[in-house]
Every structure is written in C-alpha cells, then in structure tokens.
Scaffold this active site. Structure first.
Site, PDB file in Angstrom:
ATOM      1  N   GLY A  74       0.836  -1.196   0.000  1.00 32.36           N
ATOM      2  CA  GLY A  74       0.000   0.000   0.000  1.00 32.36           C
ATOM      3  C   GLY A  74       0.871   1.247   0.000  1.00 32.36           C
ATOM      4  N   ASN A 154      -7.036   4.564   9.439  1.00 39.48           N
ATOM      5  CA  ASN A 154      -6.491   3.343  10.027  1.00 39.48           C
ATOM      6  C   ASN A 154      -6.506   3.350  11.554  1.00 39.48           C
ATOM      7  OD1 ASN A 154      -4.546   5.362   8.991  1.00 39.48           O
ATOM      8  ND2 ASN A 154      -3.094   4.265  10.276  1.00 39.48           N
ATOM      9  N   GLN A 182      -7.319   0.518   4.238  1.00 38.32           N
ATOM     10  CA  GLN A 182      -8.101  -0.064   5.343  1.00 38.32           C
ATOM     11  C   GLN A 182      -9.512  -0.466   4.917  1.00 38.32           C
ATOM     12  OE1 GLN A 182      -7.272  -0.966   8.447  1.00 38.32           O
ATOM     13  NE2 GLN A 182      -5.180  -0.217   8.342  1.00 38.32           N
ATOM     14  N   SER A 202      -3.894  -2.958  -0.267  1.00 31.85           N
ATOM     15  CA  SER A 202      -2.808  -3.830   0.173  1.00 31.85           C
ATOM     16  C   SER A 202      -3.377  -5.177   0.618  1.00 31.85           C
ATOM     17  CB  SER A 202      -2.083  -3.146   1.335  1.00 31.85           C
ATOM     18  OG  SER A 202      -1.010  -3.927   1.778  1.00 31.85           O
ATOM     19  N   ALA A 203      -2.789  -6.277   0.118  1.00 36.01           N
ATOM     20  CA  ALA A 203      -3.367  -7.612   0.354  1.00 36.01           C
ATOM     21  C   ALA A 203      -3.337  -8.042   1.821  1.00 36.01           C
ATOM     22  CB  ALA A 203      -2.618  -8.652  -0.494  1.00 36.01           C
ATOM     23  N   HIS A 204      -2.330  -7.566   2.582  1.00 37.02           N
ATOM     24  CA  HIS A 204      -2.207  -8.104   3.948  1.00 37.02           C
ATOM     25  C   HIS A 204      -3.254  -7.558   4.914  1.00 37.02           C
ATOM     26  CE1 HIS A 204      -0.156  -4.854   6.335  1.00 37.02           C
ATOM     27  NE2 HIS A 204       0.242  -4.449   5.149  1.00 37.02           N
ATOM     28  N   THR A 247      10.124  -8.143 -11.931  1.00 31.94           N
ATOM     29  CA  THR A 247       9.460  -9.417 -12.224  1.00 31.94           C
ATOM     30  C   THR A 247       8.225  -9.552 -11.345  1.00 31.94           C
ATOM     31  OG1 THR A 247      11.576 -10.360 -12.811  1.00 31.94           O
ATOM     32  CG2 THR A 247       9.801 -11.926 -12.304  1.00 31.94           C
ATOM     33  N   CYS A 335       2.675   1.444  12.636  1.00 34.62           N
ATOM     34  CA  CYS A 335       3.921   2.047  12.170  1.00 34.62           C
ATOM     35  C   CYS A 335       4.424   3.089  13.150  1.00 34.62           C
ATOM     36  CB  CYS A 335       3.728   2.710  10.815  1.00 34.62           C
ATOM     37  SG  CYS A 335       2.541   1.877   9.822  1.00 34.62           S
TER      38      CYS A 335
HETATM   39  N1  PLP Z   1      -2.400   3.332   4.177  1.00 36.15           N
HETATM   40  C1  PLP Z   1      -3.125   2.970   5.254  1.00 36.15           C
HETATM   41  C2  PLP Z   1      -4.400   3.684   5.556  1.00 36.15           C
HETATM   42  C3  PLP Z   1      -2.693   1.930   6.081  1.00 36.15           C
HETATM   43  O1  PLP Z   1      -3.393   1.581   7.151  1.00 36.15           O
HETATM   44  C4  PLP Z   1      -1.463   1.277   5.762  1.00 36.15           C
HETATM   45  C5  PLP Z   1      -0.918   0.215   6.642  1.00 36.15           C
HETATM   46  O2  PLP Z   1      -1.164   0.187   7.829  1.00 36.15           O
HETATM   47  C6  PLP Z   1      -0.776   1.685   4.612  1.00 36.15           C
HETATM   48  C7  PLP Z   1      -1.259   2.730   3.853  1.00 36.15           C
HETATM   49  C8  PLP Z   1       0.504   1.027   4.206  1.00 36.15           C
HETATM   50  O3  PLP Z   1       0.236  -0.249   3.657  1.00 36.15           O
HETATM   51  P1  PLP Z   1       1.413  -1.336   3.527  1.00 36.15           P
HETATM   52  O4  PLP Z   1       1.626  -1.878   4.905  1.00 36.15           O
HETATM   53  O5  PLP Z   1       0.882  -2.362   2.579  1.00 36.15           O
HETATM   54  O6  PLP Z   1       2.605  -0.623   3.007  1.00 36.15           O
END
Ligand code: PLP
Length: 398
Positions: A74, A154, A182, A202-204, A247, A335
């Site tokens: 993301g 988030n 999110q 973002s997949a996770h 790749t 983070c």
């Molecule tokens: N944007 C938001 C709102 C998020 O909550 C996050 C991750 O917590 C990200 C971006 C970043 O995503 P990634 O962990 O895939 O880099």
C-alpha cells in the site's frame, strides 16, 4: 499445563492469512513459478494467472482490468500515486490537497514533495474525524493538480465522505486519489460511483500475503485534457505496462485475488457480524468503565474498528497488560506505535497530547469470535483498574 488463550484484535495492523489463501499461495508457488513475461508455456501460464487475478481484483471495485497495477505494498501504491501525478504535472500546477489524518505513506510523501517545491494543503477534520469538505473545496486553486483523501482512517476507523469529495474533484477538474488500504475488501467500493481516479490497496489487510499491493489508475473515462497524467517512480523492464517494473510476483498476486474473491463472498455477512461485535464492545466499555470515551465516528466507521480513550493511563501500558493476558491490541497505527509522539490523528480530532497517549485500538477480523470479545470484555476492566491504581494521575479519579 494448559496453553494460554491468544486473541488477536489487531487486524488493522495486519490480518492473519486465511487458510484458503495460504492454500492458493502454496499451490501457485509450487506450480506457477514461470516469469509472466516469458514466451514459453510456463511463462504463459503465469501470464494467464496474472490476467485472471487482475480481472478478479478489478471486479471488487467496479474497475477495468487494465486499470489495476500491482505494487509491493500500500505504501508503494500511495507513493506512485502522489509522486507520479506530482512529477508528471509540475508544469500544470504545484498544489496538492490532502488531510491531516492520512497514513504516513501519504503524509511523509507530501513532506518530501514540499521539499521539491510543491505546496500542500492539509485539510482539518472535526472531532469525529470527518474531513471539512467545504474547506477542501475552498482550498482548490488553478494550481491544484491532486486531491488525496483516505477512504477510511487506520486509527479511528472514520469513513470519509469520498463520494462528495470525488464530485468536487471532478467538477474542478482535479485528479482524485484515495488511500483505500483499510477499506478495501471490508466495505463496498465502486470507483465509478465515487469518482475515484486512483485507489491504493494492500493484500495483507484482507487476509492475503504481505508484500503485495495495487494501485487502481483510471485510464478509460479520465477527463479530457489529462491524458497520461501519471508517471512511474521506478525504471526497469516494461512490467505492469511500464508503470511498475520488476518481475511480477504472480503467486502473491494470485493469493491477493483469492483474498478478494473471499472478501466478495463474505463481505455482507462480515459487515453485519463485525458491526454487532464492535458496537457491543463500545457500549459495554462506555457503560462500565469510568472516564472512557470513543474516538472516531459512532456509525460512519469501519465495521472492524474500535478506538477507545481511557483517562489517566497510557495506551502502551494497556497494550502490554492485555498482551500479558493473551490479547493483541494496539495504541493506533502499528507504524507509529513505537514512537513517543502522540498520534497525529488523535491530536487532529482535538485530543490533548495526554489523552492522545491513553488510546487503545481494537480491530476485529473474520476470525474474531463472540467468545473472544467476552474474554476481552472480562479482562479489559481489570487491566484499566490496575493501571489506574498505580497511575500518578490516580488522585483525579473519584
Ligand atoms: N495506508 C493505510 C491507511 C494503512 O493503514 C497502511 C498500513 O497500515 C498503509 C497505507 C501502508 O500499507 P502497507 O503496509 O501495505 O505498506
């Protein structure tokens, strides 16, 4: 000895992979290792999987297949959106509008752009985390090239008035990016209905693997005069139609597509189920724990997000004590939770630095059970009571 319960309530930080996604991921890694750019049969098999995955993922947000570009995360998608539009359109204008509650992937990219001569307007939010749409519209100038507002926050889960902002962007002929990391897979998103030109995911965050993200880049239907309005930020081979060389991670992308397929199937039942659990937590805590409050909007919020404030104690201590009894939660963004700075989001909704340190984010997921919430609601008051007893601010409590 009986093993201690472990309850994971930090799905906004990252989700456990769904076993059905793991199965797909393993299968793809074993059977689909070809380079999707190779001409031989193994390469073509990968190319086909890549195309099908792109189609599946596009359909979740009502997008065209070719408007989906895979990235590593993301964060990378946000960087391509902001840097790519800014660099491409510098001669057209140097003004970008965002909010003061964005994820650091957007905020720190904006700080970098400021050093490059761009002017950034950070729109404030109200005390429930909603963007001031009127101020956003009034901030647009003839130098504005991009508006970037997250779909849902988030930390506090507030869902922004994206349709209204999309309309404003369209009427003023400005490109509109939304960080959907999110929200993607959790609530319905239709990029056409919402007038979104760029969307990050973002997949996770939806039970898929880490290391895979995507950026939707509207091509068909972009307003006249914008043409090729975004450029890559990395240079290499021609992968992802020159937008994101390297790749292609086909097994990861196929697993992302599987996660999206499951999200599509289960979204409506999960929304109802998680809202019920979410609201039960909020109601019980506010009714039974003195000097507690909800951060964020009571209803315009992600089904899986609860963010609570507790006066006189530190969020970090709550998280550590909960962890001790087998519950994983968070103080806010994963983070920034190691930083001593209070959360910029909680400050933006008007909390004092002291109160901003006393917050707890509980984020539910597909695997959260009613009995997990029972255990959490049993343990939380004990933790809060104990921490308040040893808090230097305890004399403030009746
Ligand atoms: N944007 C938001 C709102 C998020 O909550 C996050 C991750 O917590 C990200 C971006 C970043 O995503 P990634 O962990 O895939 O880099």
């Amino acid at each position: 000895m009986t093993e201690q319960k472990y309850i994971y309530l930090d799905c906004a930080a990252t989700t456990p992979m769904d076993p059905r996604v793991i199965e797909e991921f393993n299968k793809q890694m074993k059977e689909n290792y070809g380079n999707s750019s190779s001409l031989h049969a193994m390469g073509q098999k990968s190319a086909k999987t890549l195309n099908n995955s792109r189609e599946n993922i596009a359909s979740l947000i009502n997008a065209e297949r070719n408007d989906i570009f895979f990235t590593s995360s993301g964060t990378e998608a946000d960087n391509i959106a902001l840097l790519g539009v800014a660099r491409r359109n510098k001669s057209r204008g140097n003004h970008i509008i965002t909010s003061n509650i964005e994820h650091h992937a957007v905020i720190n990219t904006c700080h970098h752009l400021e050093k490059q001569g761009f002017e950034i307007t950070y729109i404030p939010v109200d005390n429930q985390g909603l963007i001031d749409v009127k101020q956003l519209e009034e901030s647009i100038t003839d130098k504005t090239i991009l508006i970037s507002i997250m779909l849902a926050n988030n930390e506090i889960g507030t869902i922004e008035p994206i349709k209204e902002i999309g309309k404003i962007a369209k009427n003023h002929d400005v490109i509109f990016h939304s960080d959907g990391v999110q929200a993607f897979g959790k609530i319905p998103i239709d990029v056409n209905d919402l007038n979104i030109d760029l969307l990050s995911a973002s997949a996770h965050k939806l039970y898929g693997p880490k290391g895979i993200g995507m950026l939707f880049i509207r091509n068909k239907g972009i307003r006249p005069g914008w043409g090729k309005y975004i450029e890559p930020i990395m240079y290499g081979g021609g992968h992802e139609r020159d937008m994101r060389p390297s790749t292609v991670n086909v097994p990861g992308i196929a697993a992302f597509a599987k996660a999206v397929e499951l999200a599509k199937e289960e979204m409506s039942t999960e929304i109802t189920r998680q809202i019920r659990l979410r609201d039960r937590i909020v109601k019980t805590v506010l009714e039974t724990i003195q000097d507690s409050y909800l951060n964020g909007h009571p209803t315009l919020r992600l089904p899986n997000n609860v963010n609570l404030g507790f006066k006189y104690i530190e969020g970090e201590s709550i998280v550590l004590d909960l962890d001790f009894v087998g519950i994983a939660a968070s103080t806010g963004s994963a983070c920034s939770s190691k930083s001593l700075e209070p959360s910029h989001v909680l400050l933006a909704i008007g909390l004092s630095p002291q109160d901003a340190h006393g917050s707890l984010r509980v984020s539910l997921g597909r695997f959260t059970l009613e009995e997990d919430i029972n255990y959490f609601l049993e343990q939380l008051p004990l933790v809060i009571k104990r921490l308040r007893q040893i808090s230097p601010l305890q004399h403030k409590i009746n």
